[in-house]
Design an enzyme around this catalytic site. Structure first.
Site, PDB file in Angstrom:
ATOM      1  N   ALA A 160       0.867  -1.182   0.000  1.00 46.72           N
ATOM      2  CA  ALA A 160       0.000   0.000   0.000  1.00 46.72           C
ATOM      3  C   ALA A 160       0.898   1.224   0.000  1.00 46.72           C
ATOM      4  CB  ALA A 160      -0.894  -0.019   1.228  1.00 46.72           C
ATOM      5  N   GLY A 193       0.709  -5.108   1.029  1.00 45.31           N
ATOM      6  CA  GLY A 193      -0.523  -5.207   0.236  1.00 45.31           C
ATOM      7  C   GLY A 193      -0.286  -5.845  -1.128  1.00 45.31           C
ATOM      8  N   GLU A 242      -0.392  -9.440  -0.469  1.00 45.18           N
ATOM      9  CA  GLU A 242      -1.806  -9.755  -0.168  1.00 45.18           C
ATOM     10  C   GLU A 242      -2.651  -9.761  -1.436  1.00 45.18           C
ATOM     11  OE1 GLU A 242      -1.881  -6.666   2.827  1.00 45.18           O
ATOM     12  OE2 GLU A 242      -2.354  -8.135   4.372  1.00 45.18           O
TER      13      GLU A 242
HETATM   14  N1  DAK Z   1       4.598   3.224  -0.746  1.00 38.42           N
HETATM   15  C1  DAK Z   1       4.968   4.390  -1.323  1.00 38.42           C
HETATM   16  N2  DAK Z   1       6.060   4.533  -2.059  1.00 38.42           N
HETATM   17  C2  DAK Z   1       6.844   3.454  -2.224  1.00 38.42           C
HETATM   18  C3  DAK Z   1       6.535   2.203  -1.658  1.00 38.42           C
HETATM   19  C4  DAK Z   1       5.339   2.106  -0.885  1.00 38.42           C
HETATM   20  N3  DAK Z   1       4.908   0.955  -0.346  1.00 38.42           N
HETATM   21  N4  DAK Z   1       7.508   1.322  -1.983  1.00 38.42           N
HETATM   22  C5  DAK Z   1       8.389   2.002  -2.741  1.00 38.42           C
HETATM   23  N5  DAK Z   1       7.994   3.282  -2.876  1.00 38.42           N
HETATM   24  C6  DAK Z   1       8.671   4.329  -3.627  1.00 38.42           C
HETATM   25  C7  DAK Z   1       9.896   4.832  -2.864  1.00 38.42           C
HETATM   26  O1  DAK Z   1       9.514   5.769  -1.888  1.00 38.42           O
HETATM   27  C8  DAK Z   1      10.692   5.445  -3.997  1.00 38.42           C
HETATM   28  O2  DAK Z   1      10.124   6.705  -4.297  1.00 38.42           O
HETATM   29  P1  DAK Z   1      11.076   8.027  -4.436  1.00 38.42           P
HETATM   30  O3  DAK Z   1      11.822   8.132  -3.177  1.00 38.42           O
HETATM   31  O4  DAK Z   1      11.955   7.698  -5.622  1.00 38.42           O
HETATM   32  O5  DAK Z   1      10.095   9.130  -4.711  1.00 38.42           O
HETATM   33  C9  DAK Z   1      10.403   4.514  -5.162  1.00 38.42           C
HETATM   34  O6  DAK Z   1       9.195   3.840  -4.833  1.00 38.42           O
HETATM   35  C10 DAK Z   1      11.502   3.476  -5.371  1.00 38.42           C
HETATM   36  O7  DAK Z   1      11.725   2.818  -4.154  1.00 38.42           O
HETATM   37  P2  DAK Z   1      13.178   2.703  -3.454  1.00 38.42           P
HETATM   38  O8  DAK Z   1      14.055   3.842  -3.856  1.00 38.42           O
HETATM   39  O9  DAK Z   1      12.961   2.502  -2.012  1.00 38.42           O
HETATM   40  O10 DAK Z   1      13.723   1.381  -4.143  1.00 38.42           O
HETATM   41  P3  DAK Z   1      14.721   0.297  -3.523  1.00 38.42           P
HETATM   42  O11 DAK Z   1      15.031  -0.634  -4.652  1.00 38.42           O
HETATM   43  O12 DAK Z   1      15.862   0.970  -2.811  1.00 38.42           O
HETATM   44  O13 DAK Z   1      13.875  -0.474  -2.430  1.00 38.42           O
HETATM   45  C11 DAK Z   1      11.913  -1.639  -1.571  1.00 38.42           C
HETATM   46  C12 DAK Z   1      12.760  -1.232  -2.814  1.00 38.42           C
HETATM   47  C13 DAK Z   1      10.643  -2.307  -2.102  1.00 38.42           C
HETATM   48  C14 DAK Z   1      12.682  -2.635  -0.723  1.00 38.42           C
HETATM   49  C15 DAK Z   1      11.593  -0.366  -0.749  1.00 38.42           C
HETATM   50  O14 DAK Z   1      11.031   0.632  -1.628  1.00 38.42           O
HETATM   51  C16 DAK Z   1      10.600  -0.621   0.344  1.00 38.42           C
HETATM   52  O15 DAK Z   1      10.966  -1.111   1.413  1.00 38.42           O
HETATM   53  N6  DAK Z   1       9.333  -0.239   0.119  1.00 38.42           N
HETATM   54  C17 DAK Z   1       8.297  -0.344   1.145  1.00 38.42           C
HETATM   55  C18 DAK Z   1       7.848  -1.784   1.296  1.00 38.42           C
HETATM   56  C19 DAK Z   1       6.799  -1.902   2.375  1.00 38.42           C
HETATM   57  O16 DAK Z   1       7.037  -1.582   3.549  1.00 38.42           O
HETATM   58  N7  DAK Z   1       5.627  -2.373   1.995  1.00 38.42           N
HETATM   59  C20 DAK Z   1       4.507  -2.509   2.913  1.00 38.42           C
HETATM   60  C21 DAK Z   1       3.704  -1.224   2.974  1.00 38.42           C
HETATM   61  S1  DAK Z   1       2.362  -1.322   4.128  1.00 38.42           S
HETATM   62  C22 DAK Z   1      -5.300  -2.268   3.924  1.00 38.42           C
HETATM   63  C23 DAK Z   1      -4.845  -2.924   2.822  1.00 38.42           C
HETATM   64  C24 DAK Z   1      -3.481  -3.074   2.596  1.00 38.42           C
HETATM   65  C25 DAK Z   1      -2.578  -2.535   3.486  1.00 38.42           C
HETATM   66  C26 DAK Z   1      -3.015  -1.851   4.588  1.00 38.42           C
HETATM   67  C27 DAK Z   1      -4.375  -1.722   4.814  1.00 38.42           C
HETATM   68  N8  DAK Z   1      -6.672  -2.122   4.186  1.00 38.42           N
HETATM   69  C28 DAK Z   1      -7.643  -2.825   3.343  1.00 38.42           C
HETATM   70  C29 DAK Z   1      -7.158  -1.282   5.226  1.00 38.42           C
HETATM   71  C30 DAK Z   1      -1.176  -2.698   3.192  1.00 38.42           C
HETATM   72  C31 DAK Z   1      -0.174  -2.120   3.858  1.00 38.42           C
HETATM   73  C32 DAK Z   1       1.165  -2.150   3.285  1.00 38.42           C
HETATM   74  O17 DAK Z   1       1.401  -2.711   2.238  1.00 38.42           O
END
Ligand code: DAK
Length: 257
Positions: A65, A108, A111
């Site tokens: 997400a 997400g 998921e």
């Molecule tokens: N959200 C927003 N932006 C994201 C992102 C994310 N999840 N993942 C990556 N990006 C963006 C980065 O911010 C970056 O943007 P800029 O800084 O260039 O503007 C760009 O994508 C490239 O990412 P990185 O520079 O970080 O690339 P790397 O290769 O260094 O790293 C990475 C890739 C995937 C390991 C890293 O980006 C990362 O850790 N991303 C976050 C992964 C994460 O934590 N995912 C879980 C998010 S929480 C719900 C339904 C679903 C959910 C919640 C509620 N309901 C129905 C209520 C779900 C929640 C989640 O998924």
């Protein structure tokens, strides 16, 4: 549609949805999820479509997400946005859904892949539930679907550490159906889709519904549900065609009727 690309006629009877926010690694913001819900609703009603593939790009299926969109929200904001109705709608898609996953399928994104009926992965796929690293936990079925797919011990470890697993490990654990080299993953998903698209779409819908019921009920109730859907296939022209084709030693031509 702005954040996804939809091709209802990607191949015969096969629709393709591509998540299309490449710079953000296909982070699932509210607009993208709305578009995805609407596309699936339309494709589910489209008689020319029998199987739907959801994919991203080589680097990311979806990295979760959109954290930037969620960061400032309160619990009440989240409650009022009620994203669950969108996810529930996606889950209710009647036609078979295949996720073709390469690169990141996180939070997400993982998921969403698990909400699909089958997953075809590239060797470079990275599945994970890293929400714990940003102070939250899975919210769209991760603790339930991952646990059912790979068992308590490994699911608990992934959810509590946020560690990723690759495509091969995901296959070994039973999370994905197939793992192939990265240049093949979409092709492999298309082959699987084509095989299913050649079957009776009526039987496929009823069979999908019955398999999913196995996760929601006890055995007696599940067997009863299966039995009713089995009888229902006998109301279809496809049943007559399928059985006649076998007896006449020819290939069945299913019509979805
Ligand atoms: N959200 C927003 N932006 C994201 C992102 C994310 N999840 N993942 C990556 N990006 C963006 C980065 O911010 C970056 O943007 P800029 O800084 O260039 O503007 C760009 O994508 C490239 O990412 P990185 O520079 O970080 O690339 P790397 O290769 O260094 O790293 C990475 C890739 C995937 C390991 C890293 O980006 C990362 O850790 N991303 C976050 C992964 C994460 O934590 N995912 C879980 C998010 S929480 C719900 C339904 C679903 C959910 C919640 C509620 N309901 C129905 C209520 C779900 C929640 C989640 O998924």
């Amino acid at each position: 549609m702005e954040l996804i690309k939809v091709n209802p006629a990607h191949k015969k009877y096969i629709a393709l949805i591509e998540l299309n926010r490449p710079k953000e690694l296909n982070a699932l913001n509210l607009q993208l999820m709305q578009e995805l819900k609407e596309a699936l609703r339309q494709l589910d009603e489209d008689e020319t479509v029998r199987v739907i593939i959801i994919t991203g790009n080589e680097r990311a299926f979806a990295a979760g997400a959109d954290i930037k969109q969620m960061a400032g929200k309160t619990a009440i904001d989240m409650l009022n946005i009620d994203q669950f109705s969108t996810w529930d709608q996606i889950r209710k898609t009647k036609k078979p859904l295949i996720a073709a996953v390469s690169g990141f399928a996180l939070g997400g994104g993982c998921e969403l892949a698990m909400t699909c009926d089958m997953i075809v992965a590239s060797e470079t796929a990275k599945f994970g539930q890293p929400e714990i690293k940003i102070g939250v936990m899975p919210g769209a079925g991760g603790t339930q679907r991952l646990t059912r797919a790979i068992g308590k011990a490994r699911a608990m470890e992934m959810v509590l550490t946020g560690d990723f697993i690759d495509g091969h490990e995901a296959q070994r654990l039973g999370l994905v159906n197939r793992v192939v080299p990265v240049e093949m993953y979409l092709h492999e998903a298309e082959s699987l889709a084509a095989k299913i698209a050649a079957m009776s779409p009526v039987a496929a819908k009823l069979a999908k519904e019955s398999v999913n019921r196995a996760f929601e009920t006890h055995l007696d109730e599940g067997l009863n549900f299966e039995r009713k859907n089995f009888y229902l296939t006998f109301a279809s022209e496809d049943q007559t065609e399928g059985m006649n084709a076998f007896i006449e030693k020819r290939k069945a031509e299913f019509k979805g009727r």
